[in-house]
Design an enzyme around this catalytic site. Structure first.
Site, PDB file in Angstrom:
ATOM      1  N   GLU A  93      -5.502  13.532   2.598  1.00 48.90           N
ATOM      2  CA  GLU A  93      -7.126  13.530   2.103  1.00 48.90           C
ATOM      3  C   GLU A  93      -7.894  13.398   3.183  1.00 48.90           C
ATOM      4  OE1 GLU A  93      -7.731  10.643  -0.876  1.00 48.90           O
ATOM      5  OE2 GLU A  93      -6.613   8.892   0.371  1.00 48.90           O
ATOM      6  N   THR A 138       0.928  -1.042   0.081  1.00 50.85           N
ATOM      7  CA  THR A 138       0.244   0.211  -0.094  1.00 50.85           C
ATOM      8  C   THR A 138       0.831   1.249  -0.278  1.00 50.85           C
ATOM      9  OG1 THR A 138      -1.501   1.412   1.210  1.00 50.85           O
ATOM     10  CG2 THR A 138      -0.367  -0.255   2.471  1.00 50.85           C
ATOM     11  N   ILE A 139       0.573   2.332  -0.595  1.00 51.21           N
ATOM     12  CA  ILE A 139       1.320   3.495  -0.758  1.00 51.21           C
ATOM     13  C   ILE A 139       1.085   4.073   0.689  1.00 51.21           C
ATOM     14  CG2 ILE A 139       1.261   3.841  -3.283  1.00 51.21           C
ATOM     15  CD1 ILE A 139      -0.987   6.047  -2.573  1.00 51.21           C
ATOM     16  N   ASP A 140       0.071   3.649   1.258  1.00 55.55           N
ATOM     17  CA  ASP A 140      -0.394   4.361   2.734  1.00 55.55           C
ATOM     18  C   ASP A 140       0.659   4.020   3.620  1.00 55.55           C
ATOM     19  OD1 ASP A 140      -2.473   5.510   1.321  1.00 55.55           O
ATOM     20  OD2 ASP A 140      -3.860   3.897   1.853  1.00 55.55           O
ATOM     21  N   HIS A 144      -4.137  10.198  -8.287  1.00 57.40           N
ATOM     22  CA  HIS A 144      -3.657   8.766  -8.557  1.00 57.40           C
ATOM     23  C   HIS A 144      -2.219   8.912  -9.107  1.00 57.40           C
ATOM     24  CE1 HIS A 144      -7.567   8.012  -7.927  1.00 57.40           C
ATOM     25  NE2 HIS A 144      -7.559   6.787  -7.550  1.00 57.40           N
TER      26      HIS A 144
HETATM   27  O1  F6P Z   1      -5.388   2.453  -0.463  1.00 57.48           O
HETATM   28  C1  F6P Z   1      -4.407   3.267  -1.308  1.00 57.48           C
HETATM   29  C2  F6P Z   1      -5.117   4.425  -1.807  1.00 57.48           C
HETATM   30  O2  F6P Z   1      -4.311   5.127  -2.794  1.00 57.48           O
HETATM   31  C3  F6P Z   1      -5.571   5.327  -0.637  1.00 57.48           C
HETATM   32  O3  F6P Z   1      -4.504   6.220  -0.410  1.00 57.48           O
HETATM   33  C4  F6P Z   1      -6.706   6.163  -1.253  1.00 57.48           C
HETATM   34  O4  F6P Z   1      -7.401   7.106  -0.275  1.00 57.48           O
HETATM   35  C5  F6P Z   1      -7.423   4.990  -2.190  1.00 57.48           C
HETATM   36  O5  F6P Z   1      -6.457   4.159  -2.414  1.00 57.48           O
HETATM   37  C6  F6P Z   1      -7.997   5.594  -3.210  1.00 57.48           C
HETATM   38  O6  F6P Z   1      -8.744   4.468  -3.890  1.00 57.48           O
HETATM   39  P1  F6P Z   1      -9.426   4.507  -5.447  1.00 57.48           P
HETATM   40  O7  F6P Z   1      -8.368   4.414  -6.345  1.00 57.48           O
HETATM   41  O8  F6P Z   1     -10.233   3.242  -5.354  1.00 57.48           O
HETATM   42  O9  F6P Z   1     -10.102   5.852  -5.487  1.00 57.48           O
END
Ligand code: F6P
Length: 341
Positions: free
Chosen positions: A221, A125-127, A271
């Site tokens: 966010e 996960t990037i998080d 993204h």
């Molecule tokens: O879990 C990774 C993530 O990039 C989060 O940082 C972000 O809130 C979410 O996915 C965005 O999800 P999606 O690509 O489904 O909009």
């Protein structure tokens, strides 16, 4: 042994490096065969797979995204989801699965493991918010993308003496905001773990202008003001119940302009943080996770996840992997406050 590989949840740079390492070691050292399941859990749920051999993984190490596709499909919410997966694996002659994903994908892996399906997890996960591993791959790349954006925004902010607000990803954990803000010399960093005081944010901004510099605000966010936002009425959620976020930077833009009288502009990185080629750190970490995951499968250590502990890769229980969300500790956040304002 014949293994299925899948990538679930939000994609991130380094997924292909894991797939490559799993297949290369699996074929050369253990004579494994592989099936690639398409689009996360949707693949085994619908029996949608592609052949996955050494040829298929040639040249993918530096490539972002995932050659297998990804989705946020949650089979646990589908009628007979687990049984359907089990039947499709038997039909494909698959003995076990390597599931590469974040907390949601690994939560499903844990449920399948408890239902008797053999699974090994790989954290991504990037998080960077999985408690069981020191780092996840994808995070370093995202931080570097955000840092470069902040570097670029400094010069234009100063030319126009504007407040520039950068919104980065991070719903519940502010790791990307914290690291990129610190590395990029932000004047305020706002994270989901600490509700912010808008008056204080504006005071930092005014102080920065007094010193003849233009402020950069980095906001995750998921960050919110003390007392929360006025009701947005937007309740859209995904299959795992997560709200679709995004918008705090634009909200701040208006609030900062009206409170300070200074021009403010928002940049939402979105993204772009998940796209493109992985950093060297992420390629190496992803590769090591892949090598250890396939080793674990061949030792029959099902129900485990590869985790980085200091500089070693260790195996932890899948239940531990999804137990705790790793957030930015208050004392770490306080270290950065010396640069605010
Ligand atoms: O879990 C990774 C993530 O990039 C989060 O940082 C972000 O809130 C979410 O996915 C965005 O999800 P999606 O690509 O489904 O909009």
């Amino acid at each position: 042994m014949r293994l299925g590989v899948l990538t679930g949840g939000g994609d991130c740079p380094g997924l292909n490096a894991v797939i490559r390492a799993v297949v290369r070691r699996g074929v050369s050292e253990f004579s494994n065969e592989f099936v690639g399941y398409r689009d996360g859990w949707r693949g085994p749920l619908e029996g949608n797979s592609i052949p996955l051999g050494v040829e298929a993984v040639r040249g993918i190490l530096p490539r972002g995204g995932t050659i297998l596709g990804s989705s946020r499909t949650n089979p646990v919410n589908e009628q007979d989801g687990i049984e359907r997966i089990s039947e499709n694996l038997s039909r494909d002659g698959v003995d076990g699965l390597i599931a590469i994903g974040g907390e949601d994908t690994l939560g499903v892996a844990k449920a399948l493991n408890e239902a008797g399906i053999k699974v090994i997890g790989v954290p991504k996960t990037i998080d960077n918010d999985l408690g069981a591993t020191d780092y996840t791959f994808g995070f370093d790349t995202a931080v570097n993308i955000a840092m470069e954006a902040i570097d670029r925004l400094h010069t234009t902010a100063e030319s126009h003496q504007r407040v520039l607000i950068v919104e980065v990803m991070g719903r519940h954990a502010g790791w990307i905001a914290f690291h990129s803000g610190l590395a990029g010399g932000a004047n305020v960093i706002l994270i989901p773990e600490q509700d912010f005081d808008l008056d204080r944010v504006c005071a930092y901004i005014e102080k920065r202008f007094e010193d003849q510099y233009a402020p950069i605000v980095v906001v995750a966010e998921g960050a919110k003001p003390i007392g929360g936002f006025p009701d947005s009425g937007d309740e859209a959620t995904d299959a795992f119940g997560h709200a679709r976020l995004g918008g705090v930077a634009h909200w701040l833009e208006g609030e900062i302009e009206s409170r300070t009288g200074k021009e403010a502009r928002a940049t939402v990185l979105g993204h772009v943080q998940r796209g493109g080629t992985p950093t060297a750190f992420d390629r190496v970490l992803a590769t090591r996770f892949g090598l250890h995951a396939i080793g674990a499968a061949n030792q029959g250590r099902w129900g485990k996840m590869a985790a980085l502990r200091s500089t070693s890769i260790e195996l932890v229980d899948l239940s531990e992997a999804v137990e705790e969300l790793k957030t930015v500790p208050p004392e770490l956040y306080r270290e950065a406050e010396v640069f605010f304002g």
